[in-house]
Every structure is written in structure tokens, then in C-alpha cells.
Scaffold this active site. Structure first.
Site, PDB file in Angstrom:
ATOM      1  N   ARG A 252     103.947  51.904  26.751  1.00  0.00           N
ATOM      2  CA  ARG A 252     105.152  51.131  27.073  1.00  0.00           C
ATOM      3  C   ARG A 252     106.389  51.995  26.897  1.00  0.00           C
ATOM      4  O   ARG A 252     107.350  51.912  27.627  1.00  0.00           O
ATOM      5  CB  ARG A 252     105.249  49.908  26.165  1.00  0.00           C
TER       6      ARG A 252
ATOM      7  N   ARG B  58      89.266  46.901  25.372  1.00  0.00           N
ATOM      8  CA  ARG B  58      88.638  45.586  25.392  1.00  0.00           C
ATOM      9  C   ARG B  58      88.224  45.339  26.839  1.00  0.00           C
ATOM     10  O   ARG B  58      88.900  45.791  27.780  1.00  0.00           O
ATOM     11  CB  ARG B  58      89.627  44.497  24.967  1.00  0.00           C
TER      12      ARG B  58
ATOM     13  N   GLY C 244      98.238  55.378  21.213  1.00  0.00           N
ATOM     14  CA  GLY C 244      98.476  54.941  19.830  1.00  0.00           C
ATOM     15  C   GLY C 244      97.637  55.802  18.903  1.00  0.00           C
ATOM     16  O   GLY C 244      97.339  56.956  19.208  1.00  0.00           O
ATOM     17  N   ARG C 245      97.248  55.185  17.777  1.00  0.00           N
ATOM     18  CA  ARG C 245      96.476  55.977  16.791  1.00  0.00           C
ATOM     19  C   ARG C 245      95.175  56.501  17.384  1.00  0.00           C
ATOM     20  O   ARG C 245      94.837  57.667  17.218  1.00  0.00           O
ATOM     21  CB  ARG C 245      96.194  55.118  15.558  1.00  0.00           C
TER      22      ARG C 245
ATOM     23  N   GLU D  20      81.637  39.467  27.052  1.00  0.00           N
ATOM     24  CA  GLU D  20      80.848  40.368  26.214  1.00  0.00           C
ATOM     25  C   GLU D  20      79.846  39.561  25.394  1.00  0.00           C
ATOM     26  O   GLU D  20      80.276  38.693  24.620  1.00  0.00           O
ATOM     27  CB  GLU D  20      81.772  41.158  25.295  1.00  0.00           C
TER      28      GLU D  20
ATOM     29  N   HIS E 291      79.647  47.872  22.456  1.00  0.00           N
ATOM     30  CA  HIS E 291      80.805  47.773  21.555  1.00  0.00           C
ATOM     31  C   HIS E 291      80.534  48.555  20.254  1.00  0.00           C
ATOM     32  O   HIS E 291      80.536  47.980  19.155  1.00  0.00           O
ATOM     33  CB  HIS E 291      81.139  46.307  21.260  1.00  0.00           C
TER      34      HIS E 291
HETATM   35  C1  DGY Z   1      88.143  46.867  16.482  1.00  0.00           C
HETATM   36  O1  DGY Z   1      88.422  47.489  15.476  1.00  0.00           O
HETATM   37  O2  DGY Z   1      88.954  46.165  17.067  1.00  0.00           O
HETATM   38  C2  DGY Z   1      86.745  46.967  16.997  1.00  0.00           C
HETATM   39  O3  DGY Z   1      86.610  46.410  18.253  1.00  0.00           O
HETATM   40  C3  DGY Z   1      85.764  46.346  16.045  1.00  0.00           C
HETATM   41  O4  DGY Z   1      86.081  45.005  15.878  1.00  0.00           O
END
Ligand code: DGY
Length: 313
Positions: free
Chosen positions: A171, A231, A149-150, A260, A279
Site C-alpha cells: 500500500r 490466504r 511485510g515481515r 480450504e 497450509h
Molecule cells: C498464520 O500464521 O496466519 C498461519 O496461517 C497459521 O495460522
């Protein structure tokens, strides 16, 4: 002018400065005694607090949920939709910063930057030794991107600058990206089997939960390095520990974990072949400021019933 009651938690000084005087910040109190819930007219999610239908039902005056960040897996967007509450997020502004950290973790893991740093400071470093901490070569290696993606495209762009062969799994195929980054589409298993570095840059959805587990680690090269910028829930934590501790894969660089943070005594945290950051994907000064600005733009639009500049649902 009366201030608009805003349900938000832990906003930093820059956020409060940019919000100005138009808002009364209500404490993020979801207890049965909370007075915030009935008063709030908008929600800012800062740092991934959970927002679901049960919470929204206790907040009858809320007109918008504005998320600081692009990932909205902590928000039940369908539940917000069902209540005609728009949800905003901050796509685009954080792609470069997140791709930068993807590469920081690739390089740090492959070239022993963290172990090397500790060793170089220690009393044991007394003589230069050419056979010390030989790592994996990044330039010219094969980079497999799961989620082009981006952010994934920014990772591909950096990979090309390192003369890497780019594979991707999505996908759906992205023919334009294949041309732009000289990228080749693979099934997930095909990508895992061929890649020296696997970068996870996909959102967490029901389809990507535990996408990388024991069977997928078994498909990877023993010399491979996994980088998770997506994630924590995209990777099965127990399977990751097993793969790293048994040498099933060579190393991992992870910015996110499930849970987390990990419990402080979690065995993953003792492994030398893991580099972990708390993160930090989009945590650069310029990007953080832009994320705050975009969060506020969505908030203000939602409050007056205008289309959000960036609406998820
Ligand atoms: C996002 O942009 O989803 C990062 O995890 C920060 O929340």
C-alpha cells in the site's frame, strides 16, 4: 487452584503440555445446547475457527481471544474491540519458516520437483533423457512480492541470495526495504507484468480479497509462476483454474485455497502445473513451538488484565 475455563478446539499434545494444569479445556461447541459458551473465560483459536460478534455475545465471561498464528481474518477484531476484548496473535516467529516454504513452492513449481518425483519412481523412467521436464530458471529471474511485510522481507532476502531482481507492491513504499533488499516499487499491474515469479505474502483484508483475478492473470507473463502463501481468498479460485488450464500463466504453487480445503473433486487438483500444500507455511517444529508459547503468553496476560505481548486490536 480452580482451573480457568478455556474455549479451544483440537489442541495438540504439545499445546496441552505447555498450558499445564491451570486450564480446563472446554469443547468448541457453538450449538444452542452448548455449556462451554457461558463458562469460558478465554478463547484460543487454533486452526482458524470463526469468532465474530454473535459468538462473543454468547460468551459473557471472555476476557481475551488468543490466536495461534499471525493472520486474524477469521476473527472479527472490530467486534472484539467493541466489547473491550483484546485479540492476540503471533507475529514475527513464523516469518522465516513461511518464507522458506514460499521458496520451496517457487522451486518445486519452476523445476518440476513433484512431477519429477512421480516420474523418477515410475516404470516409465528407463533412461536419462536431457530434454525431460525442462523447467524455469529461478536464479537471476525477477521476483515480484505482493506484501513486503515481515514475511515478504524474508522472501526478498532469500530472493537476493538467489541473485533475483526484487520488485514489490505494498500500500505504501518502504524506502528502507528498497535499500536493504535492492527492491524496486511497482504498481500491482507493473509488478505482475514484469515478474517471472509472483509471491503473494499479504494479509487477507477487504482490499486484498480476490486481488488476483482474471484481469490480473491477463497482465502476467505467460511464462510466469504464481505462489500464494497468503490466504486462499487473495486469489479468485475460478480465475486461477482458468489461467492454469488455458496456459495463461505457466504454473502456480499454492499453500492456501478458497475454500480450504478445496472439494476433493475440484478440477484444480487435477492440474499438472499446480503444486499444492495443505497450509504448511509455518509448520516447522521450532516455529510451531514458538507460536504456541506466544499464544499462551497472550492468553495469560489477557486473563489477568495485562497488556498482551502481541495485541492485534
Ligand atoms: C498464520 O500464521 O496466519 C498461519 O496461517 C497459521 O495460522
Amino acid at each position: 487452584m480452580p482451573q480457568t475455563p478455556l474455549f479451544a478446539d483440537n489442541l495438540p499434545p504439545l499445546f496441552l503440555d505447555l498450558l499445564g494444569d491451570d486450564f480446563e479445556i472446554l469443547p468448541w461447541d457453538v450449538s444452542s445446547h452448548s455449556t462451554s459458551l457461558s463458562r469460558a473465560e478465554a478463547i484460543i483459536t487454533y486452526g482458524h475457527p470463526r469468532v465474530d460478534g454473535a459468538l462473543l455475545d454468547r460468551m459473557p465471561n471472555v476476557r481475551v481471544v488468543s490466536n495461534h498464528g499471525v493472520g486474524v481474518d477469521h476473527i472479527d477484531v472490530a467486534a472484539a474491540n467493541a466489547r473491550n476484548i483484546p485479540v492476540g496473535n503471533t507475529p514475527g516467529c513464523l516469518d522465516g519458516a513461511t518464507a522458506d516454504l514460499t521458496f520451496a513452492l517457487i522451486l518445486a513449481t519452476a523445476r518440476n520437483v513433484v512431477i519429477g518425483d512421480h516420474f523418477a519412481r515410475s516404470a516409465e523412467f528407463t533412461v536419462y533423457e536431457p530434454s525431460l521436464l525442462i523447467g524455469k530458471e529461478v536464479n537471476g529471474a525477477t521476483l515480484g512480492i505482493v506484501g513486503l511485510g515481515r514475511i515478504g522481507k524474508q522472501v526478498a532476502k532469500r530472493g537476493r541470495a538467489f541473485d533475483m531482481k526484487i520488485l514489490y507492491h505494498n500500500r505504501q513504499r518502504d524506502l528502507a526495504a528498497e535499500v536493504e533488499f535492492d527492491a524496486e516499487y511497482r504498481s500491482l499491474d507493473g509488478l505482475l507484468a514484469e515478474s517471472d515469479f509472483v509471491a503473494l505474502n499479504c494479509p487477507l483484508t477487504s482490499e486484498t480479497t480476490n486481488l488476483i483475478s482474471t484481469a490480473q492473470f491477463a497482465t502476467m507473463k505467460r511464462s510466469a509462476i504464481l505462489v500464494n502463501m497468503a490466504r486462499g481468498g487473495v486469489v479468485d479460485t475460478d480465475a486461477l483454474y482458468e489461467a492454469l488450464s488455458t496456459g495463461r500463466i505457466c504454473g502456480a504453487g499454492i499453500d492456501v485455497t478458497q475454500p480450504e480445503p478445496l472439494p476433493r473433486n475440484h478440477p484444480l487438483l487435477r492440474l499438472q502445473n499446480l503444486v499444492i500444500t495443505p497450509h504448511l507455511g509455518s509448520a516447522s517444529d521450532r516455529t510451531r513451538r514458538r507460536m504456541i508459547e506466544m499464544t499462551i503468553d497472550n492468553l495469560r496476560a489477557g486473563l489477568v488484565g495485562l497488556p498482551l505481548p502481541n495485541r492485534v486490536n
